[in-house]
Design a protein around this motif. Structure first.
Motif, PDB file in Angstrom:
ATOM      1  N   UNK A 334     -85.607 -96.883 -15.496  1.00 51.10           N
ATOM      2  CA  UNK A 334     -84.551 -97.481 -16.306  1.00 51.10           C
ATOM      3  C   UNK A 334     -85.037 -98.816 -16.831  1.00 51.10           C
ATOM      4  N   UNK A 335     -84.970 -98.954 -18.170  1.00 49.95           N
ATOM      5  CA  UNK A 335     -85.368-100.195 -18.821  1.00 49.95           C
ATOM      6  C   UNK A 335     -84.135-100.853 -19.436  1.00 49.95           C
ATOM      7  N   UNK A 336     -84.098-102.160 -19.370  1.00 57.27           N
ATOM      8  CA  UNK A 336     -83.002-102.909 -19.985  1.00 57.27           C
ATOM      9  C   UNK A 336     -83.594-104.072 -20.764  1.00 57.27           C
ATOM     10  N   UNK A 337     -83.259-104.107 -22.056  1.00 52.02           N
ATOM     11  CA  UNK A 337     -83.872-105.105 -22.955  1.00 52.02           C
ATOM     12  C   UNK A 337     -85.395-105.005 -22.906  1.00 52.02           C
ATOM     13  N   UNK A 338     -85.857-103.742 -22.905  1.00 47.71           N
ATOM     14  CA  UNK A 338     -87.298-103.435 -22.913  1.00 47.71           C
ATOM     15  C   UNK A 338     -88.026-103.967 -21.677  1.00 47.71           C
ATOM     16  N   UNK A 381     -82.057 -95.045 -19.913  1.00 45.05           N
ATOM     17  CA  UNK A 381     -82.106 -94.436 -18.584  1.00 45.05           C
ATOM     18  C   UNK A 381     -82.823 -93.089 -18.654  1.00 45.05           C
ATOM     19  N   UNK A 382     -83.852 -92.941 -17.861  1.00 37.97           N
ATOM     20  CA  UNK A 382     -84.571 -91.671 -17.738  1.00 37.97           C
ATOM     21  C   UNK A 382     -84.227 -91.107 -16.368  1.00 37.97           C
ATOM     22  N   UNK A 383     -83.172 -90.295 -16.330  1.00 42.65           N
ATOM     23  CA  UNK A 383     -82.735 -89.752 -15.053  1.00 42.65           C
ATOM     24  C   UNK A 383     -81.300 -89.298 -15.138  1.00 42.65           C
ATOM     25  N   UNK A 384     -80.757 -88.927 -13.982  1.00 41.41           N
ATOM     26  CA  UNK A 384     -79.386 -88.411 -13.948  1.00 41.41           C
ATOM     27  C   UNK A 384     -78.596 -89.036 -12.803  1.00 41.41           C
ATOM     28  N   UNK A 385     -77.288 -89.157 -13.041  1.00 40.75           N
ATOM     29  CA  UNK A 385     -76.339 -89.569 -12.013  1.00 40.75           C
ATOM     30  C   UNK A 385     -75.268 -88.483 -11.984  1.00 40.75           C
ATOM     31  N   UNK A 386     -75.249 -87.697 -10.907  1.00 41.53           N
ATOM     32  CA  UNK A 386     -74.388 -86.517 -10.848  1.00 41.53           C
ATOM     33  C   UNK A 386     -73.232 -86.737  -9.878  1.00 41.53           C
ATOM     34  N   UNK A 387     -72.024 -86.577 -10.400  1.00 40.73           N
ATOM     35  CA  UNK A 387     -70.809 -86.580  -9.575  1.00 40.73           C
ATOM     36  C   UNK A 387     -70.393 -85.119  -9.440  1.00 40.73           C
ATOM     37  N   UNK A 388     -70.655 -84.515  -8.292  1.00 48.17           N
ATOM     38  CA  UNK A 388     -70.548 -83.062  -8.127  1.00 48.17           C
ATOM     39  C   UNK A 388     -71.475 -82.420  -9.162  1.00 48.17           C
TER      40      UNK A 388
END
Length: 534
Positions: A334-338, A381-388
């Protein structure tokens, strides 16, 4: 834009109508006085004593009504000023507070506060009383000129032509003054900022012996301010001169012209005095109409400048998240403001689990909580956040705040009672409140002060630990499905931290609350199912 703002002034519409009505009645009485004074003078010249006595009685009655109407008109006008101002502030605050969190990340809080409390004045001045004053002055101008033409048309044309010229000059001057005043205010704000910055850095200025450098720097800014003020002084002098001409010189011109027509037996003495009095009444409309037109321009421009507040927030029919069974985090990067913030973060939680996240400052612990709550831009964001089975980082239709709550290291405390700071207007039972007060260790404090004890802004009259526990109580009492605690005991000593940690975990277990704890301390370690080191 005008329509949207006008809608918000429904509260003052009734007062605006009443104000307009009583100002028009006052104007009619004013003109009626002029007519009766003209009659008195003519009756005296013609020695008509009976009519003179009747007219004097009429004037006495008119003066009585005039005083009453003047008081009522001024009362409603003042009401408009206050109610209009408060209505605009209420409207702007409501629009702002309902913006998404990303809005507050884009605009500084000081900037928004200035928009609501200062810029609102420029809008309310026109939409509340400004527009009413403008309309009444236009009516006063037109009726006065009509009455003047009744006494003598040629003099009226001469006066009207002169006044029209003065009006355009005054309007141009007031616009110049408004622009220069705005420049002056911006420059003064820069001066205020420069003074504040120099005092903030006084140690560095002293140790480098740069007092003269900053004195010269400030003198340069003040020189600019003096130049603008001089230009304002020139335009203001012109403004006063023209206003004085309309107020004093123009009536004298009217009187001199009337004398010429009296000598030619084309006017009576009473009519000449009436023309003089009516010409004096033209001073205020000319000045005020020009001022109010510029006020309108400023209000419209200010509304354009507040487009970020007035622009409608997209309406989304949010859904509540389903009951949490599993939370899976799989973040490659995850990058923020490069700038790289997070890398290779993988973990999963079942309902009721306790997870501890540890790591040095700046490794992204708090950022991870923002990603889960969607209070930060997730485009990089390179990825996942899974709720169920719900992809949380892309599911915009779900209201996370109904299911995910987080405590912060610097809790929000506003001026109000302890109860108000915890409940925020929601209704909780006495048992629920007592339980939470016990869990966060505020029993002795509440027993001594009471829940009605008034906290000052930012909790200035309580300790940092008490502030932190009030913030904890506010979140825990709402029993979220997912609880994120960011350094929940950082302001507490070891003994109290261990006691509260034990009570919090017991509470979350009892209510099947899944808990993520971000901490440098160790009091929660024994309760965690797993620990993630960032």
């Amino acid at each position: 834009m005008f329509y949207k703002t006008s809608q918000k002034f429904q509260k003052v519409t009734k007062i605006q109508v009443l104000t307009l009505l009583f100002i028009l009645i006052r104007t009619a009485l004013n003109l009626l006085l002029v007519v009766n004074i003209q009659k008195i003078i003519d009756y005296i010249a013609e020695k008509k004593h009976t009519q003179l006595n009747e007219t004097l009685i009429h004037i006495t009655i008119i003066l009585g009504f005039y005083g009453i109407v003047l008081f009522i008109a001024q009362y409603f006008l003042r009401q408009l000023f206050y109610i209009g101002k408060l209505s605009i502030i209420e409207n702007l605050y409501q629009l702002t507070i309902n913006k998404p969190i990303s809005f507050f990340q884009k605009y500084s809080h000081r900037h928004l506060v200035s928009n609501i409390t200062i810029d609102s004045n420029k809008i309310s001045d026109w939409y509340s009383q400004g527009i009413i004053i403008f309309l009444t002055q236009v009516i006063i101008l037109v009726t006065t000129l009509c009455l003047m033409s009744f006494y003598h048309g040629i003099i009226t044309v001469i006066i009207f032509t002169t006044i029209l010229t003065c009006f355009f000059i005054v309007k141009m001057i007031t616009k110049k003054i408004a622009r220069l005043t705005s420049d002056s205010q911006h420059l003064f704000a820069d001066i205020h900022k420069a003074i504040s910055e120099s005092f903030d850095g006084i140690f560095h200025i002293k140790q480098l012996q740069k007092e003269n450098y900053f004195t010269n720097y400030m003198s340069h800014k003040l020189t600019k301010q003096k130049y603008i003020n001089q230009k304002i002084a020139v335009y203001f002098s012109l403004y006063v001169s023209i206003s004085s001409f309309v107020a004093f010189v123009l009536p004298m011109i009217s009187l001199l012209l009337s004398v010429l027509f009296i000598l030619n037996s084309q006017m009576t003495l009473g009519a000449a005095i009436a023309m003089y009095s009516l010409t004096r009444l033209l001073h205020e409309p000319i000045r005020v109409i020009a001022d109010k037109l510029n006020e309108r321009d400023i209000a419209l421009q200010t509304q354009k400048n507040l487009h970020h507040i007035y622009s409608p927030t997209p309406k989304i029919s949010y859904q509540s998240l389903p009951e949490l069974k599993t939370l899976n985090i799989a973040i490659q990067s995850f990058n923020y403001n490069n700038k790289s913030i997070l890398c290779d973060v993988f973990f999963s939680l079942n309902r009721g689990d306790v997870l501890i996240i540890k790591g040095e400052s700046g490794v992204g612990k708090t950022t991870l909580s923002h990603l889960i709550m969607n209070t930060i831009d997730t485009h990089q964001l390179n990825g996942t956040i899974m709720w169920n089975d719900i992809l949380l980082n892309e599911a915009v239709i779900y209201n996370r705040f109904s299911s995910i709550l987080k405590t912060t290291q610097d809790p929000f405390i506003f001026e109000g009672s302890i109860l108000e700071n915890i409940s925020l207007g929601d209704i909780f039972s006495q048992e629920e409140m007592d339980t939470i007060i016990h869990i966060v260790g505020l029993e002795e404090f509440v027993k001594e002060k009471g829940l009605s004890f008034n906290l000052l802004e930012s909790g200035q009259n309580i300790s940092g630990g008490q502030k932190q526990r009030i913030g904890l109580a506010r979140i825990l009492i709402r029993k979220p499905q997912l609880l994120i605690l960011d350094e929940p005991t950082s302001a507490l000593d070891k003994s109290l931290s261990q006691e509260i940690a034990k009570k919090i975990i017991h509470f979350t277990k009892a209510h099947h609350i899944t808990t993520i704890i971000i901490t440098h301390k160790e009091e929660f370690d024994m309760f965690a199912r797993k620990t993630v080191q960032l």
